[in-house]
Design a protein around this motif. Structure first.
Motif, PDB file in Angstrom:
ATOM      1  N   VAL A 129       0.975  -1.082   0.090  1.00 33.67           N
ATOM      2  CA  VAL A 129       0.218   0.006   0.055  1.00 33.67           C
ATOM      3  C   VAL A 129       0.438   1.295  -0.067  1.00 33.67           C
ATOM      4  O   VAL A 129       0.484   2.319  -0.657  1.00 33.67           O
ATOM      5  CB  VAL A 129      -0.764   0.078   1.241  1.00 33.67           C
ATOM      6  N   GLY A 130       1.930   1.155   0.440  1.00 39.07           N
ATOM      7  CA  GLY A 130       3.236   2.314   0.504  1.00 39.07           C
ATOM      8  C   GLY A 130       3.041   3.050  -0.489  1.00 39.07           C
ATOM      9  O   GLY A 130       3.505   3.877  -0.439  1.00 39.07           O
ATOM     10  N   PHE A 131       3.285   1.856  -0.983  1.00 39.64           N
ATOM     11  CA  PHE A 131       4.211   2.334  -3.080  1.00 39.64           C
ATOM     12  C   PHE A 131       3.327   3.107  -3.906  1.00 39.64           C
ATOM     13  O   PHE A 131       3.424   3.822  -5.035  1.00 39.64           O
ATOM     14  CB  PHE A 131       4.791   1.345  -3.924  1.00 39.64           C
ATOM     15  N   ASN A 132       1.545   3.304  -3.258  1.00 41.59           N
ATOM     16  CA  ASN A 132       1.233   4.688  -3.870  1.00 41.59           C
ATOM     17  C   ASN A 132       1.302   6.169  -3.522  1.00 41.59           C
ATOM     18  O   ASN A 132       0.579   6.514  -4.440  1.00 41.59           O
ATOM     19  CB  ASN A 132      -0.012   4.641  -3.756  1.00 41.59           C
ATOM     20  N   SER A 133       2.326   6.014  -2.788  1.00 38.62           N
ATOM     21  CA  SER A 133       2.689   7.182  -2.498  1.00 38.62           C
ATOM     22  C   SER A 133       3.806   8.205  -3.126  1.00 38.62           C
ATOM     23  O   SER A 133       4.578   7.281  -4.083  1.00 38.62           O
ATOM     24  CB  SER A 133       3.051   7.305  -0.524  1.00 38.62           C
ATOM     25  N   THR A 134       3.901   9.138  -2.788  1.00 40.67           N
ATOM     26  CA  THR A 134       4.444   9.711  -4.499  1.00 40.67           C
ATOM     27  C   THR A 134       6.025   9.626  -3.290  1.00 40.67           C
ATOM     28  O   THR A 134       6.914   9.351  -4.170  1.00 40.67           O
ATOM     29  CB  THR A 134       4.558  11.471  -4.506  1.00 40.67           C
ATOM     30  N   GLU A 135       6.182   9.467  -1.938  1.00 37.05           N
ATOM     31  CA  GLU A 135       7.784   9.111  -1.051  1.00 37.05           C
ATOM     32  C   GLU A 135       7.395   7.526  -0.888  1.00 37.05           C
ATOM     33  O   GLU A 135       7.251   7.187  -0.191  1.00 37.05           O
ATOM     34  CB  GLU A 135       7.465  10.054   0.269  1.00 37.05           C
ATOM     35  N   THR A 136       8.554   6.944  -1.547  1.00 33.63           N
ATOM     36  CA  THR A 136       8.254   5.441  -1.352  1.00 33.63           C
ATOM     37  C   THR A 136       9.233   5.329  -0.212  1.00 33.63           C
ATOM     38  O   THR A 136       9.676   3.410  -0.382  1.00 33.63           O
ATOM     39  CB  THR A 136       8.954   4.904  -2.411  1.00 33.63           C
ATOM     40  N   SER A 137      10.438   6.549   0.314  1.00 39.33           N
ATOM     41  CA  SER A 137      11.248   5.855   1.820  1.00 39.33           C
ATOM     42  C   SER A 137      10.147   4.956   2.628  1.00 39.33           C
ATOM     43  O   SER A 137      11.048   4.191   3.462  1.00 39.33           O
ATOM     44  CB  SER A 137      12.067   6.929   2.109  1.00 39.33           C
ATOM     45  N   ASP A 138       9.453   5.117   2.732  1.00 37.49           N
ATOM     46  CA  ASP A 138       8.128   4.492   4.161  1.00 37.49           C
ATOM     47  C   ASP A 138       8.071   3.456   3.737  1.00 37.49           C
ATOM     48  O   ASP A 138       8.033   1.644   4.364  1.00 37.49           O
ATOM     49  CB  ASP A 138       7.517   5.791   3.993  1.00 37.49           C
ATOM     50  N   ALA A 139       7.616   3.015   2.519  1.00 41.15           N
ATOM     51  CA  ALA A 139       7.655   2.107   2.042  1.00 41.15           C
ATOM     52  C   ALA A 139       8.605   0.305   1.659  1.00 41.15           C
ATOM     53  O   ALA A 139       8.082  -0.568   2.382  1.00 41.15           O
ATOM     54  CB  ALA A 139       7.185   1.722   0.037  1.00 41.15           C
ATOM     55  N   GLY A 189      -2.539  -4.869  -1.426  1.00 38.04           N
ATOM     56  CA  GLY A 189      -2.556  -3.442  -0.785  1.00 38.04           C
ATOM     57  C   GLY A 189      -2.336  -2.272  -1.716  1.00 38.04           C
ATOM     58  O   GLY A 189      -2.806  -1.222  -1.538  1.00 38.04           O
ATOM     59  N   TYR A 190      -1.355  -2.774  -2.556  1.00 36.61           N
ATOM     60  CA  TYR A 190      -1.310  -1.866  -3.992  1.00 36.61           C
ATOM     61  C   TYR A 190      -2.128  -1.436  -4.097  1.00 36.61           C
ATOM     62  O   TYR A 190      -2.918   0.168  -4.873  1.00 36.61           O
ATOM     63  CB  TYR A 190      -0.172  -2.003  -4.486  1.00 36.61           C
ATOM     64  N   GLY A 191      -2.925  -2.433  -5.011  1.00 37.16           N
ATOM     65  CA  GLY A 191      -3.971  -2.306  -5.800  1.00 37.16           C
ATOM     66  C   GLY A 191      -5.546  -0.914  -5.379  1.00 37.16           C
ATOM     67  O   GLY A 191      -5.760  -0.141  -5.726  1.00 37.16           O
ATOM     68  N   ILE A 192      -5.186  -2.111  -3.814  1.00 30.98           N
ATOM     69  CA  ILE A 192      -6.277  -1.135  -3.095  1.00 30.98           C
ATOM     70  C   ILE A 192      -6.152   0.228  -2.783  1.00 30.98           C
ATOM     71  O   ILE A 192      -6.828   0.856  -2.643  1.00 30.98           O
ATOM     72  CB  ILE A 192      -6.831  -1.972  -1.737  1.00 30.98           C
ATOM     73  N   SER A 196      -7.864   5.454  -4.876  1.00 29.13           N
ATOM     74  CA  SER A 196      -8.739   6.331  -4.494  1.00 29.13           C
ATOM     75  C   SER A 196      -7.981   6.573  -3.232  1.00 29.13           C
ATOM     76  O   SER A 196      -7.124   6.196  -2.829  1.00 29.13           O
ATOM     77  CB  SER A 196     -10.232   6.500  -3.993  1.00 29.13           C
ATOM     78  N   GLU A 197      -7.548   8.421  -2.805  1.00 30.39           N
ATOM     79  CA  GLU A 197      -6.693   9.128  -2.182  1.00 30.39           C
ATOM     80  C   GLU A 197      -7.205   9.373  -0.833  1.00 30.39           C
ATOM     81  O   GLU A 197      -6.158   9.179   0.528  1.00 30.39           O
ATOM     82  CB  GLU A 197      -6.172  10.717  -2.439  1.00 30.39           C
ATOM     83  N   VAL A 198      -8.363   8.815  -0.645  1.00 33.99           N
ATOM     84  CA  VAL A 198      -8.907   9.270   0.542  1.00 33.99           C
ATOM     85  C   VAL A 198      -8.448   7.813   1.336  1.00 33.99           C
ATOM     86  O   VAL A 198      -8.747   7.326   2.591  1.00 33.99           O
ATOM     87  CB  VAL A 198     -10.374   9.047   0.602  1.00 33.99           C
ATOM     88  N   LEU A 199      -8.815   6.375   0.322  1.00 35.42           N
ATOM     89  CA  LEU A 199      -8.380   5.153   0.753  1.00 35.42           C
ATOM     90  C   LEU A 199      -7.432   5.372   0.632  1.00 35.42           C
ATOM     91  O   LEU A 199      -7.053   4.272   2.383  1.00 35.42           O
ATOM     92  CB  LEU A 199      -9.355   3.939  -0.104  1.00 35.42           C
ATOM     93  N   LEU A 200      -6.197   5.609   0.755  1.00 37.33           N
ATOM     94  CA  LEU A 200      -4.461   5.689   1.204  1.00 37.33           C
ATOM     95  C   LEU A 200      -3.956   5.387   2.246  1.00 37.33           C
ATOM     96  O   LEU A 200      -4.493   4.696   3.004  1.00 37.33           O
ATOM     97  CB  LEU A 200      -4.164   6.130   0.096  1.00 37.33           C
TER      98      LEU A 200
END
Length: 250
Positions: A129-139, A189-192, A196-200
């Motif tokens: 799920v973290g790879f949906n973020s623009t900053e992937t360091s947390d993922a 996780g990545y797909g869900i 949407s930005e709300v669901l992330l």
């Protein structure tokens, strides 16, 4: 897409490596087992908070704090529910009914193995799920944290099954199947999270809550059950601080 495949492969490979090591280690002293597991608990604790819940809160903003709380609670309830509905898995062992009747411990062993398997899906989701973020360091921090704890986790799956009389081939197949669950989890996780930005932020918090549940309900109590809780506590703190610094570095 490449990053997601690397994350998924790394998580499953760590479990397989742990399983291979487990075939060569007959017994790990409780002192070392609790110390290693305590370190892994600290890694997962940092990954769930620094890598998942905090980024979720930053993404949602103060006005939607309740989404984060709901996500964490739902993640914990989800793991609790999975533990409650763990199915009976005698057929997976390949042992006949007579063997089962003469080996009562197989029930506890299968529940333990299944509990680990059930955690693989939400753990994979936590990384994906973290790879949906623009900053992937947390993922990547979450992926690293889970991968580190997957190695000893893969080890502890092997020994109980072998001692119960399960063949080496079937034991390895069970271990490999458990590892592949994380690959599925990463993509779910990545797909869900990409819907949407709300669901992330909700999914990030959900994954964080699931990881917190595992740490609090299983890992910490296990490390405090054999008289080596001080070493386990020191290891947990070391693991937590280690991942925090790794997250800052990368």
């Amino acid at each position: 897409m490449t990053q997601i495949w690397i994350s998924a492969a790394g998580l499953s490979l760590a479990t397989v490596i742990g399983s291979i090591i487990g075939f060569g280690i007959k017994e790990v002293p409780h002192r070392w087992y609790d110390t290693i597991l305590g370190f892994c608990a600290g890694i997962m604790l940092a990954a769930s908070t620094v890598g998942l819940i905090l980024p979720a809160a930053e993404s949602a903003g103060l006005g939607r704090w309740w989404l984060i709380l709901a996500g964490v609670v739902l993640g914990m309830l989800f793991l609790n529910l999975l533990d409650m509905v763990t199915p009976h898995l005698h057929k997976l062992t390949g042992l006949d009914e007579e063997t089962h009747r003469n080996n009562a411990s197989i029930n506890h062993i299968l529940l333990f193995v299944m509990a680990i398997a059930l955690h693989k899906l939400p753990e994979g989701m936590a990384a994906g799920v973290g790879f949906n973020s623009t900053e992937t360091s947390d993922a990547w921090a979450v992926t690293l944290g889970i991968a580190i704890q997957n190695i000893p986790e893969g080890m502890v799956v092997i020994a109980p099954l072998l001692l119960a009389g399960v063949s080496k081939l079937r034991t390895f197949i069970i271990s490999l199947s458990i590892a592949l669950l994380e690959v599925v989890g990463v993509w779910i996780g990545y797909g869900i999270g990409s819907i949407s930005e709300v669901l992330l932020p909700v999914m990030l918090a959900f994954a964080g809550g699931a990881m917190l549940y595992v740490v609090s309900d299983e890992m910490i109590p296990e490390t405090h059950a054999h008289g080596y809780q001080k070493m386990a506590t020191y290891s947990l703190i070391l693991g937590f601080v280690s991942l925090v610094f790794l997250d800052m570095a990368f």
